[in-house]
Design a protein around this motif. Structure first.
Motif, PDB file in Angstrom:
ATOM      1  N   SER A 104      21.478  32.517  70.825  1.00 13.77           N
ATOM      2  CA  SER A 104      19.807  32.335  69.855  1.00 13.77           C
ATOM      3  C   SER A 104      18.965  32.489  70.463  1.00 13.77           C
ATOM      4  O   SER A 104      18.894  31.385  71.331  1.00 13.77           O
ATOM      5  CB  SER A 104      20.542  32.324  68.783  1.00 13.77           C
ATOM      6  OG  SER A 104      19.569  30.544  68.526  1.00 13.77           O
ATOM      7  N   ILE A 105      17.813  32.154  70.092  1.00  9.74           N
ATOM      8  CA  ILE A 105      16.617  31.770  70.254  1.00  9.74           C
ATOM      9  C   ILE A 105      16.371  30.072  69.858  1.00  9.74           C
ATOM     10  O   ILE A 105      15.629  29.093  70.684  1.00  9.74           O
ATOM     11  CB  ILE A 105      14.825  32.169  69.647  1.00  9.74           C
ATOM     12  CG1 ILE A 105      14.088  31.920  70.344  1.00  9.74           C
ATOM     13  CG2 ILE A 105      15.412  31.432  68.227  1.00  9.74           C
ATOM     14  CD1 ILE A 105      13.595  32.721  71.804  1.00  9.74           C
ATOM     15  N   ASN A 106      17.300  29.394  69.708  1.00 10.33           N
ATOM     16  CA  ASN A 106      17.044  28.699  69.375  1.00 10.33           C
ATOM     17  C   ASN A 106      18.769  27.875  69.649  1.00 10.33           C
ATOM     18  O   ASN A 106      18.675  26.714  69.875  1.00 10.33           O
ATOM     19  CB  ASN A 106      16.964  27.565  67.734  1.00 10.33           C
ATOM     20  CG  ASN A 106      16.154  28.246  66.781  1.00 10.33           C
ATOM     21  OD1 ASN A 106      15.401  28.612  67.310  1.00 10.33           O
ATOM     22  ND2 ASN A 106      15.983  28.857  66.214  1.00 10.33           N
ATOM     23  N   SER A 107      19.552  28.198  70.255  1.00 12.29           N
ATOM     24  CA  SER A 107      21.212  27.935  70.713  1.00 12.29           C
ATOM     25  C   SER A 107      20.538  28.805  72.427  1.00 12.29           C
ATOM     26  O   SER A 107      21.095  29.725  72.074  1.00 12.29           O
ATOM     27  CB  SER A 107      21.676  28.429  70.014  1.00 12.29           C
ATOM     28  OG  SER A 107      21.700  27.453  68.169  1.00 12.29           O
ATOM     29  N   PRO A 108      20.810  28.009  73.491  1.00  5.98           N
ATOM     30  CA  PRO A 108      21.213  28.121  74.842  1.00  5.98           C
ATOM     31  C   PRO A 108      22.703  28.424  75.164  1.00  5.98           C
ATOM     32  O   PRO A 108      23.265  28.287  74.346  1.00  5.98           O
ATOM     33  CB  PRO A 108      20.789  27.256  75.928  1.00  5.98           C
ATOM     34  CG  PRO A 108      20.911  26.255  74.435  1.00  5.98           C
ATOM     35  CD  PRO A 108      20.716  26.214  73.304  1.00  5.98           C
ATOM     36  N   ILE A 109      22.419  29.890  75.994  1.00  5.09           N
ATOM     37  CA  ILE A 109      23.527  30.259  76.593  1.00  5.09           C
ATOM     38  C   ILE A 109      23.997  29.097  76.999  1.00  5.09           C
ATOM     39  O   ILE A 109      22.985  28.484  78.609  1.00  5.09           O
ATOM     40  CB  ILE A 109      23.763  30.891  77.495  1.00  5.09           C
ATOM     41  CG1 ILE A 109      23.041  32.448  76.995  1.00  5.09           C
ATOM     42  CG2 ILE A 109      24.231  31.666  78.605  1.00  5.09           C
ATOM     43  CD1 ILE A 109      23.423  34.074  77.532  1.00  5.09           C
ATOM     44  N   TYR A 143      24.215  38.255  85.284  1.00  2.00           N
ATOM     45  CA  TYR A 143      23.723  38.352  84.045  1.00  2.00           C
ATOM     46  C   TYR A 143      24.148  39.800  83.067  1.00  2.00           C
ATOM     47  O   TYR A 143      24.441  39.244  81.367  1.00  2.00           O
ATOM     48  CB  TYR A 143      22.599  38.395  84.003  1.00  2.00           C
ATOM     49  CG  TYR A 143      20.949  38.857  82.891  1.00  2.00           C
ATOM     50  CD1 TYR A 143      21.767  37.684  82.315  1.00  2.00           C
ATOM     51  CD2 TYR A 143      21.330  40.196  82.954  1.00  2.00           C
ATOM     52  CE1 TYR A 143      19.595  38.302  81.373  1.00  2.00           C
ATOM     53  CE2 TYR A 143      19.738  40.438  81.634  1.00  2.00           C
ATOM     54  CZ  TYR A 143      19.745  39.516  81.174  1.00  2.00           C
ATOM     55  OH  TYR A 143      18.258  40.025  80.972  1.00  2.00           O
ATOM     56  N   SER A 144      24.443  40.403  83.548  1.00  4.15           N
ATOM     57  CA  SER A 144      24.390  41.600  83.015  1.00  4.15           C
ATOM     58  C   SER A 144      25.967  41.963  82.155  1.00  4.15           C
ATOM     59  O   SER A 144      25.968  42.081  80.876  1.00  4.15           O
ATOM     60  CB  SER A 144      24.988  42.949  83.123  1.00  4.15           C
ATOM     61  OG  SER A 144      22.771  43.212  84.357  1.00  4.15           O
ATOM     62  N   TRP A 145      26.915  41.496  82.689  1.00  7.27           N
ATOM     63  CA  TRP A 145      28.531  40.877  82.274  1.00  7.27           C
ATOM     64  C   TRP A 145      28.176  39.699  80.993  1.00  7.27           C
ATOM     65  O   TRP A 145      29.047  39.935  80.038  1.00  7.27           O
ATOM     66  CB  TRP A 145      29.475  40.034  82.675  1.00  7.27           C
ATOM     67  CG  TRP A 145      30.375  40.054  82.641  1.00  7.27           C
ATOM     68  CD1 TRP A 145      31.348  41.136  83.038  1.00  7.27           C
ATOM     69  CD2 TRP A 145      30.825  38.853  82.001  1.00  7.27           C
ATOM     70  NE1 TRP A 145      32.178  40.517  82.030  1.00  7.27           N
ATOM     71  CE2 TRP A 145      32.340  39.404  82.034  1.00  7.27           C
ATOM     72  CE3 TRP A 145      30.546  37.212  81.701  1.00  7.27           C
ATOM     73  CZ2 TRP A 145      33.439  38.166  80.910  1.00  7.27           C
ATOM     74  CZ3 TRP A 145      32.161  36.625  81.007  1.00  7.27           C
ATOM     75  CH2 TRP A 145      32.802  36.995  81.079  1.00  7.27           C
ATOM     76  N   LEU A 146      27.415  38.631  80.759  1.00  6.03           N
ATOM     77  CA  LEU A 146      27.305  37.938  80.054  1.00  6.03           C
ATOM     78  C   LEU A 146      26.568  37.811  78.999  1.00  6.03           C
ATOM     79  O   LEU A 146      26.972  38.019  78.031  1.00  6.03           O
ATOM     80  CB  LEU A 146      26.463  36.201  80.545  1.00  6.03           C
ATOM     81  CG  LEU A 146      27.061  35.452  81.838  1.00  6.03           C
ATOM     82  CD1 LEU A 146      25.927  34.557  82.779  1.00  6.03           C
ATOM     83  CD2 LEU A 146      28.613  34.766  81.248  1.00  6.03           C
ATOM     84  N   MET A 147      25.743  39.540  79.168  1.00  5.31           N
ATOM     85  CA  MET A 147      24.572  39.322  77.954  1.00  5.31           C
ATOM     86  C   MET A 147      25.702  40.746  77.444  1.00  5.31           C
ATOM     87  O   MET A 147      26.038  40.721  76.062  1.00  5.31           O
ATOM     88  CB  MET A 147      23.580  40.119  78.271  1.00  5.31           C
ATOM     89  CG  MET A 147      22.759  39.500  78.657  1.00  5.31           C
ATOM     90  SD  MET A 147      21.843  38.046  77.720  1.00  5.31           S
ATOM     91  CE  MET A 147      21.498  39.090  76.762  1.00  5.31           C
ATOM     92  N   ASP A 148      26.767  41.081  77.919  1.00 11.11           N
ATOM     93  CA  ASP A 148      27.071  41.758  77.106  1.00 11.11           C
ATOM     94  C   ASP A 148      28.841  40.862  76.741  1.00 11.11           C
ATOM     95  O   ASP A 148      29.028  41.348  75.653  1.00 11.11           O
ATOM     96  CB  ASP A 148      28.307  42.928  78.551  1.00 11.11           C
ATOM     97  CG  ASP A 148      29.487  43.656  77.518  1.00 11.11           C
ATOM     98  OD1 ASP A 148      28.917  45.275  77.059  1.00 11.11           O
ATOM     99  OD2 ASP A 148      30.566  43.377  78.114  1.00 11.11           O
ATOM    100  N   ILE A 149      29.199  40.268  77.373  1.00 13.26           N
ATOM    101  CA  ILE A 149      30.264  39.471  76.194  1.00 13.26           C
ATOM    102  C   ILE A 149      29.750  38.719  75.178  1.00 13.26           C
ATOM    103  O   ILE A 149      31.271  38.571  74.039  1.00 13.26           O
ATOM    104  CB  ILE A 149      30.901  38.805  77.540  1.00 13.26           C
ATOM    105  CG1 ILE A 149      32.202  38.292  76.462  1.00 13.26           C
ATOM    106  CG2 ILE A 149      30.388  37.603  77.653  1.00 13.26           C
ATOM    107  CD1 ILE A 149      33.758  39.253  76.865  1.00 13.26           C
TER     108      ILE A 149
END
Length: 377
Positions: A204-209, A337-343
Motif C-alpha cells: 500500500s502507500i504505507n507498506s512497500p512491495i 513490473y506488470s507481473w508483480l502488479m497482477d500477482i
C-alpha cells in the motif's frame, strides 16, 4: 562377509567447516552423515598453497601472458591430494563436489563419483573467465576434467544445464549422468514451521512491495536489474524496497529503494536469517550467470516465492509450479513490473501462492537431496 567401502566426501576445501564455500559442502555432509550415506569429509587446506599460487601465477604470466586459474591446475590438485596420502591404500568410495579432485589417475582402490553444479567449461565461459586464462590452458583444464568424467563411475548434476554440457561439450555417455538438485543451506529440523505462517503486509502507500537480494556479487546476481525495476515503481508512485543481504555496502549503488541488511551468518544467526527472508514478498535472482542458485532454495524452503531469470542452472532450483515466476534472460523490467502488479491484485492471490509453496518445503531440503543421491549411488 565382504567389508563395505567407506564413503568420503571431497570438496575444494574442508566440508567439516560450516563456512566453506557458502556452507553447501557442510550442509551436504552433515545431512549425508545423518543418513549414513557419507562416513567422513576429507579435510583439504588450500591456504597452505598460497606461496605456490604466487609462484605458479608468475610462471603462467611468463608462459601465456595470463596469470590466473591456479585452482584448476594439475599442480594444485596434486598438492591437495598429497594431504590425504594416508588414504591411498584404503578401499573407499569418493563423492567429489569439485570436478578436478581427485584428478585421474587416482588409486585403483578408489571408486569415484562426481556431484557438480556446472562443468568448468561453463564456469569459464559464463563467468567471463576467458580473459583471465589462455585458450591453451583452458583446453588442458577441459581435457583433464573430461578424463575424470570418463573414468568416474557416475556424474550427478545439480542442474539440467550441467547435464547438457556433459553431453554436448564433453561427450560423456548419458547412461552415467544423473540429475539431483541440491538443497537449501538451512536444516529443516531447525525451522519452526508455525512461524512461517505470518506473511508480509499487503502493499500500500504505507507498506512497500519488498523484494530481497542474497549474494556477494551485486552486479552478476542481477542487482542492477533490480534498480531498473525499482525506478519503474518510483515513476508510478508505488513504494518499493530492495532488501540486500550479503555484499559489502561499498559495492552497492546509492539508491533510495535499497535497504542494506549486511551479511547474516546462517549458522550463528539462523532465526535472524529466517525472519529477514520471510519479511520479503519475493526473493530475487536476476543473474547474468548462475551455476545453480542456492538462494532460491533458501527462499523456497521458507515459503518465500522467487522471481528470477532463466539463466544457467537456475531453472533446476525451482519446482514445476507455485514458486513465483521465472522470466527469460535479459527480459524487460516492465514485464516484471506488470507481473508483480497482477500477482498482488487481489492480495489473496499472492497469499494463495505463498500457502501452496509452504506445502512443498521438504522438496527443497538436503534430506530430499540425500535420499535421491542414495537411490543413484
Amino acid at each position: 562377509m565382504k567389508k563395505l567401502k567407506k564413503r568420503y566426501l571431497i570438496c575444494n576445501g574442508d566440508a567439516n567447516l560450516y563456512n566453506t564455500h557458502g556452507g553447501l559442502p557442510y550442509n551436504l555432509f552433515k545431512t549425508a552423515k545423518e543418513y549414513g550415506f557419507i562416513d567422513e569429509a576429507v579435510s583439504l587446506d588450500y591456504q597452505k598453497l598460497r606461496y605456490w599460487k604466487s609462484l605458479w601465477n608468475f610462471i603462467q604470466l611468463l608462459k601465456y601472458g595470463k596469470p590466473k586459474g591456479f585452482q584448476w591446475s594439475e599442480f594444485y590438485a596434486h598438492k591437495l591430494i598429497e594431504q590425504i596420502k594416508y588414504l591411498e591404500d584404503h578401499e573407499l568410495k569418493i563423492l567429489s563436489i569439485y570436478p578436478l579432485l581427485p584428478s585421474y589417475p587416482w588409486p585403483e582402490k578408489w571408486d569415484v563419483d562426481f556431484y557438480i553444479d556446472a562443468t568448468i567449461s561453463q564456469i569459464i565461459d559464463e563467468y567471463k573467465v576467458t580473459n583471465l586464462i589462455s585458450n591453451t590452458y583452458k583446453r588442458k583444464i577441459i581435457n583433464r576434467e573430461k578424463l575424470n568424467y570418463e573414468r568416474a563411475n557416475r556424474i550427478i548434476c545439480r542442474s539440467n544445464w550441467a547435464m547438457n554440457s556433459l553431453i554436448n561439450d564433453y561427450h560423456i555417455k548419458k547412461a552415467k549422468i544423473y540429475m539431483v538438485p541440491g538443497g537449501a543451506n538451512i536444516d529443516i529440523k531447525e525451522i519452526d514451521r508455525n512461524k512461517l505462517l505470518s506473511f508480509p503486509p499487503k502493499p500500500s502507500i504505507n507498506s512497500p512491495i519488498v523484494v530481497g537480494f542474497i549474494g556477494l556479487d551485486w552486479e552478476r546476481k542481477g542487482g542492477n536489474f533490480l534498480i531498473k525495476l525499482a525506478d519503474i515503481f518510483i515513476e508510478n508512485n508505488i513504494p518499493f524496497e530492495i532488501r540486500v543481504v550479503g555484499p559489502k555496502q561499498n559495492t552497492l549503488p546509492n539508491h533510495k529503494c535499497i535497504k542494506y541488511v549486511g551479511f547474516i551468518d546462517k549458522f550463528l544467526n539462523l532465526d535472524l536469517f529466517i525472519k529477514e527472508l520471510k519479511s520479503w514478498h519475493f526473493g530475487t535472482l536476476f543473474s547474468k550467470a548462475e551455476a545453480f542458485g542456492i538462494s532460491n532454495r533458501e527462499c523456497l524452503i521458507l515459503g518465500v516465492p522467487v522471481i528470477c531469470h532463466d539463466v544457467g542452472g537456475i531453472s533446476s532450483t525451482l519446482p514445476k509450479s507455485n514458486f513465483g515466476r521465472m522470466f527469460e534472460a535479459n527480459t524487460n523490467p516492465l514485464i516484471v513490473y506488470s507481473w508483480l502488479m497482477d500477482i498482488f491484485n487481489p492480495y489473496e492471490k499472492y497469499l494463495s501462492l505463498r500457502k501452496q509453496l509452504l506445502k512443498q518445503y521438504k522438496s527443497f531440503s538436503w534430506d530430499t537431496t540425500i535420499t535421491n543421491l542414495i537411490k543413484v549411488l
